[in-house]
Structure formats: structure tokens, C-alpha cells
Enzyme design. Structure first.
Site, PDB file in Angstrom:
ATOM      1  N   SER A 144       0.934  -0.664  -0.547  1.00 13.44           N
ATOM      2  CA  SER A 144      -0.288   0.310  -0.245  1.00 13.44           C
ATOM      3  C   SER A 144       0.912   1.852  -0.110  1.00 13.44           C
ATOM      4  CB  SER A 144      -1.426  -0.201   1.541  1.00 13.44           C
ATOM      5  OG  SER A 144      -1.924   1.070   1.611  1.00 13.44           O
ATOM      6  N   TYR A 158      -1.995  -0.732  10.907  1.00 13.73           N
ATOM      7  CA  TYR A 158      -2.253  -0.893   9.044  1.00 13.73           C
ATOM      8  C   TYR A 158      -1.027  -0.356   8.905  1.00 13.73           C
ATOM      9  CZ  TYR A 158      -3.886  -1.710   4.666  1.00 13.73           C
ATOM     10  OH  TYR A 158      -3.534  -1.657   2.872  1.00 13.73           O
TER      11      TYR A 158
HETATM   12  P1  NAP Z   1     -11.447  -6.636   0.127  1.00 17.69           P
HETATM   13  O1  NAP Z   1     -12.420  -5.886  -0.961  1.00 17.69           O
HETATM   14  O2  NAP Z   1     -12.044  -6.222   1.876  1.00 17.69           O
HETATM   15  O3  NAP Z   1     -11.136  -7.721  -0.329  1.00 17.69           O
HETATM   16  C1  NAP Z   1     -10.122  -8.288   0.853  1.00 17.69           C
HETATM   17  C2  NAP Z   1     -10.034  -9.896   0.013  1.00 17.69           C
HETATM   18  O4  NAP Z   1      -8.656 -10.620   0.799  1.00 17.69           O
HETATM   19  C3  NAP Z   1     -11.074 -10.423  -0.031  1.00 17.69           C
HETATM   20  O5  NAP Z   1     -11.166 -12.087  -0.831  1.00 17.69           O
HETATM   21  C4  NAP Z   1     -10.768 -11.393   1.677  1.00 17.69           C
HETATM   22  O6  NAP Z   1     -12.135 -12.181   1.485  1.00 17.69           O
HETATM   23  C5  NAP Z   1      -9.643 -11.649   1.438  1.00 17.69           C
HETATM   24  N1  NAP Z   1      -9.403 -11.659   2.848  1.00 17.69           N
HETATM   25  C6  NAP Z   1      -9.145 -11.526   4.636  1.00 17.69           C
HETATM   26  N2  NAP Z   1      -8.199 -11.695   5.222  1.00 17.69           N
HETATM   27  C7  NAP Z   1      -8.346 -12.783   4.788  1.00 17.69           C
HETATM   28  C8  NAP Z   1      -7.702 -14.226   5.387  1.00 17.69           C
HETATM   29  N3  NAP Z   1      -7.074 -13.965   6.806  1.00 17.69           N
HETATM   30  N4  NAP Z   1      -7.754 -15.345   4.735  1.00 17.69           N
HETATM   31  C9  NAP Z   1      -8.036 -14.845   3.532  1.00 17.69           C
HETATM   32  N5  NAP Z   1      -7.828 -14.200   2.427  1.00 17.69           N
HETATM   33  C10 NAP Z   1      -8.218 -12.684   3.032  1.00 17.69           C
HETATM   34  O7  NAP Z   1      -9.650  -6.143   0.204  1.00 17.69           O
HETATM   35  P2  NAP Z   1      -9.484  -4.369  -1.039  1.00 17.69           P
HETATM   36  O8  NAP Z   1      -9.224  -3.367  -0.678  1.00 17.69           O
HETATM   37  O9  NAP Z   1      -9.389  -5.455  -1.982  1.00 17.69           O
HETATM   38  O10 NAP Z   1      -7.766  -4.936  -0.582  1.00 17.69           O
HETATM   39  C11 NAP Z   1      -6.810  -5.697  -1.036  1.00 17.69           C
HETATM   40  C12 NAP Z   1      -5.666  -5.918  -0.766  1.00 17.69           C
HETATM   41  O11 NAP Z   1      -5.198  -4.194  -1.102  1.00 17.69           O
HETATM   42  C13 NAP Z   1      -5.169  -5.650   1.232  1.00 17.69           C
HETATM   43  O12 NAP Z   1      -4.034  -6.780   1.664  1.00 17.69           O
HETATM   44  C14 NAP Z   1      -5.202  -4.480   0.960  1.00 17.69           C
HETATM   45  O13 NAP Z   1      -3.631  -3.636   2.334  1.00 17.69           O
HETATM   46  C15 NAP Z   1      -4.381  -3.784  -0.220  1.00 17.69           C
HETATM   47  N6  NAP Z   1      -4.008  -2.928  -0.680  1.00 17.69           N
HETATM   48  C16 NAP Z   1      -5.950  -1.551  -0.358  1.00 17.69           C
HETATM   49  C17 NAP Z   1      -6.174  -0.501  -1.396  1.00 17.69           C
HETATM   50  C18 NAP Z   1      -7.884  -0.126  -1.568  1.00 17.69           C
HETATM   51  O14 NAP Z   1      -7.171   1.542  -1.487  1.00 17.69           O
HETATM   52  N7  NAP Z   1      -8.628  -0.459  -1.511  1.00 17.69           N
HETATM   53  C19 NAP Z   1      -5.200   0.202  -1.122  1.00 17.69           C
HETATM   54  C20 NAP Z   1      -3.701  -0.232  -1.088  1.00 17.69           C
HETATM   55  C21 NAP Z   1      -3.851  -1.285  -0.397  1.00 17.69           C
HETATM   56  P3  NAP Z   1     -12.741 -12.657   2.406  1.00 17.69           P
HETATM   57  O15 NAP Z   1     -12.713 -12.095   3.547  1.00 17.69           O
HETATM   58  O16 NAP Z   1     -13.655 -13.835   1.877  1.00 17.69           O
HETATM   59  O17 NAP Z   1     -11.877 -14.241   3.458  1.00 17.69           O
END
Ligand code: NAP
Length: 260
Positions: A144, A158
Site C-alpha cells: 500500500s 495497518y
Molecule cells: P477487500 O475488498 O476487503 O477484499 C479482501 C480480500 O481478502 C477478500 O477476498 C477476503 O476474502 C480476503 N481475505 C481477508 N482476510 C483473509 C484471510 N485471513 N485469509 C484469506 N483471505 C482473506 O480488500 P481490498 O480493498 O481488495 O484489499 C486487498 C489488498 O489490497 C489488501 O492487502 C489491502 O491492504 C491492499 N490495499 C487496498 C487498497 C484499497 O484502496 N482498496 C489500497 C492499498 C492497499 P474473505 O473475507 O472471504 O477471506
């Protein structure tokens, strides 16, 4: 001029929603066979069916909690069993609950660090043998901008977890280079995902206003960055962090945005 990843075997942890689903979609549309791993089976099964219907590579769901060694082992074993090996690991699963520093509990810390840091390390460890056997193994971490570059109130734990991924990456890249495995990271800015939507419309509006491109990123924007690291043409790139944020980290002050 980039070579094809068609037929490669890819595991995307947290591939059932959000950024991970975008990564899985980009790889599947490119002809790769993909396992999406997550905890919720209904979401994961629906995701796999939706992405397979696009007509590229096959997409399967494997239930796994990356915070446990057994979960990571199951995700890798499921991928190898389905597709005969593993060429690309996208260690993407992550969570971003908010808590002020003064209120952080042991449980808050453990949950975030177990999923985001331990989950990354365990997934890479579980994938080592098949990635080595691939001969062109790739690891792509989803970090991130928050932590490695920026800060935001409520995300001290985080941010620490996302910076820790990069510390891990640099030594892993050195240790795994003799195996022909590269380890790189994508640093998303604010990307429109289910998880980000949970933060509410006010958060989204504030972020859009602070991005020079004036819009949130799309999950496919992160998918294409991950795809680049997986190509044969990126074989000599390792230990690197690629920011994909519409320019969000660039302005020196709010005035830098209004003058544009
Ligand atoms: P999201 O929409 O909440 O999706 C999260 C995904 O991770 C889901 O598939 C969830 O499925 C899975 N997950 C969560 N905990 C888990 C666990 N313990 N074991 C296996 N799977 C797990 O989140 P997102 O926004 O796409 O974020 C994904 C990644 O991108 C993260 O690493 C986050 O830090 C990073 N990120 C996101 C943003 C943003 O703007 N969205 C920005 C910077 C970085 P289940 O809940 O079914 O397990």
C-alpha cells in the site's frame, strides 16, 4: 511486446473480492489458470464462476485463511493439484480495520499483523517448492502507499503491516534469486473495492479530492501492474515496489493540486 502468461498457474490470496479479484480477472483474461483463495466460500465460488465465464483461463476457488500455516499450505496444494504447478503467487489478502493508536488493543494488533504480515510470509513459504520447480517463479505482494510512503489516522497498525511487507520483500528477493524467483510489490493508492466502500462516502470523497487524477483507481489497474511483474520481460526485476495511485503521493501541499 510482452510475452504471454497463457497457461501459467497463478494463486491469488484474497482473490475473491476487490483488488485480488481484479488481479485474478486480468490474469484469467490473459489465459492463465487462477486459484482465488479466501475464507468465505459463497463469495469465492461465485467469483470463480464469474471469472471463468469470461472465457480465458480456468478460475477455481480454494477456501483458506492466510493467517494460518495450514491455510496457506492448503491454498498452494489446491493450486498445484488443479493446474499441475505454481508459477505466480500474488500475496494480496489483507485487512484494514481502523483504530486510533491510543485505543489499539492486543487483538487489533494481532488480527492485522497476522493477516497482513504473517499471512504474506506464510504464503511465500508454502509456495517455495512449486515456485522453484516452475523455473520462472514470481511473487507479487499487494502492499500500500499507507505505511511505506504515507500515513492516515487510525491506521498505525495497518501502515506498519504494509511497510513490513516491503522489509520482508527485500530479503526474500535476495534469498530466492538463486531459485529464479522474483519478489516484487504493488503499492496501490485508493482503489474502489468492497473493503474501501466500507469506509463510507465521506472517505471516498476526501480521497478523490486528493488524487491528481481526481478518481479512485480501478482494481484492474493493480491487476495490470501485477501482470507486468509476472511477464518473462520482467525476469530481471526483483525487490522493487511499484506505486499505482493516480499520483496521490506527489503533491507537496494542497496548493499543488488546486494549481493544476
Ligand atoms: P477487500 O475488498 O476487503 O477484499 C479482501 C480480500 O481478502 C477478500 O477476498 C477476503 O476474502 C480476503 N481475505 C481477508 N482476510 C483473509 C484471510 N485471513 N485469509 C484469506 N483471505 C482473506 O480488500 P481490498 O480493498 O481488495 O484489499 C486487498 C489488498 O489490497 C489488501 O492487502 C489491502 O491492504 C491492499 N490495499 C487496498 C487498497 C484499497 O484502496 N482498496 C489500497 C492499498 C492497499 P474473505 O473475507 O472471504 O477471506
Amino acid at each position: 511486446m510482452f510475452g504471454s502468461v497463457a497457461g501459467r498457474s497463478v494463486l491469488v490470496t484474497g482473490g475473491t473480492k476487490g483488488i485480488g479479484k481484479g488481479i485474478a480477472r486480468v490474469f484469467a483474461r490473459s489465459g492463465a489458470n487462477v486459484v482465488v483463495a479466501g475464507r468465505d466460500a459463497a463469495t469465492g465460488t461465485a467469483c470463480a464462476a464469474e471469472l471463468t465465464a469470461l472465457g480465458g483461463g480456468t478460475v477455481l476457488f480454494v477456501a483458506a485463511d492466510v493467517a494460518t500455516r495450514a491455510g496457506c499450505t492448503a491454498a498452494v496444494a489446491g493450486t498445484v493439484a488443479a493446474f499441475g504447478g505454481l508459477d505466480v503467487l500474488c500475496a494480496n489478502a489483507g485487512i484494514f480495520p481502523q483504530a486510533a493508536l491510543q485505543d489499539l488493543t492486543d487483538a487489533d494488533l494481532d488480527t492485522v499483523l497476522d493477516t497482513n504480515v504473517k499471512g504474506t510470509v506464510l504464503a511465500v513459504q508454502a509456495a517455495l517448492d512449486p515456485l522453484t520447480a516452475s523455473g520462472r517463479g514470481r511473487v507479487v505482494l499487494t502492499s500500500s502507499i499507507t505505511g511505506p510512503i504515507t500515513g492516515f489516522p487510525g491506521w498505525s497498525h495497518y501502515g506498519a503491516s504494509k511497510a513490513a511487507q516491503l522489509g520482508f520483500m527485500r530479503t526474500a528477493a535476495i534469498e530466492l534469486a538463486p531459485r529464479g524467483i522474483t519478489v516484487n510489490a504493488v503499492l496501490p493508492g485508493n482503489i474502489a473495492t468492497e473493503g474501501l466502500a466500507d469506509l463510507g462516502p465521506e472517505y471516498r470523497a476526501t480521497m478523490e479530492a486528493s488524487i491528481p487524477m481526481k478518481r479512485l483507481g480501478d482494481v484492474d489497474d493493480i491487476g495490470y501492474a501485477a501482470l507486468f511483474f509476472a511477464t518473462d520481460q520482467a525476469a530481471y526485476v526483483t525487490g522493487q515496489a511499484l506505486v499505482v495511485d493516480g499520483g496521490q503521493v506527489l503533491p507537496e501541499s494542497p496548493a499543488a493540486l488546486t494549481g493544476a
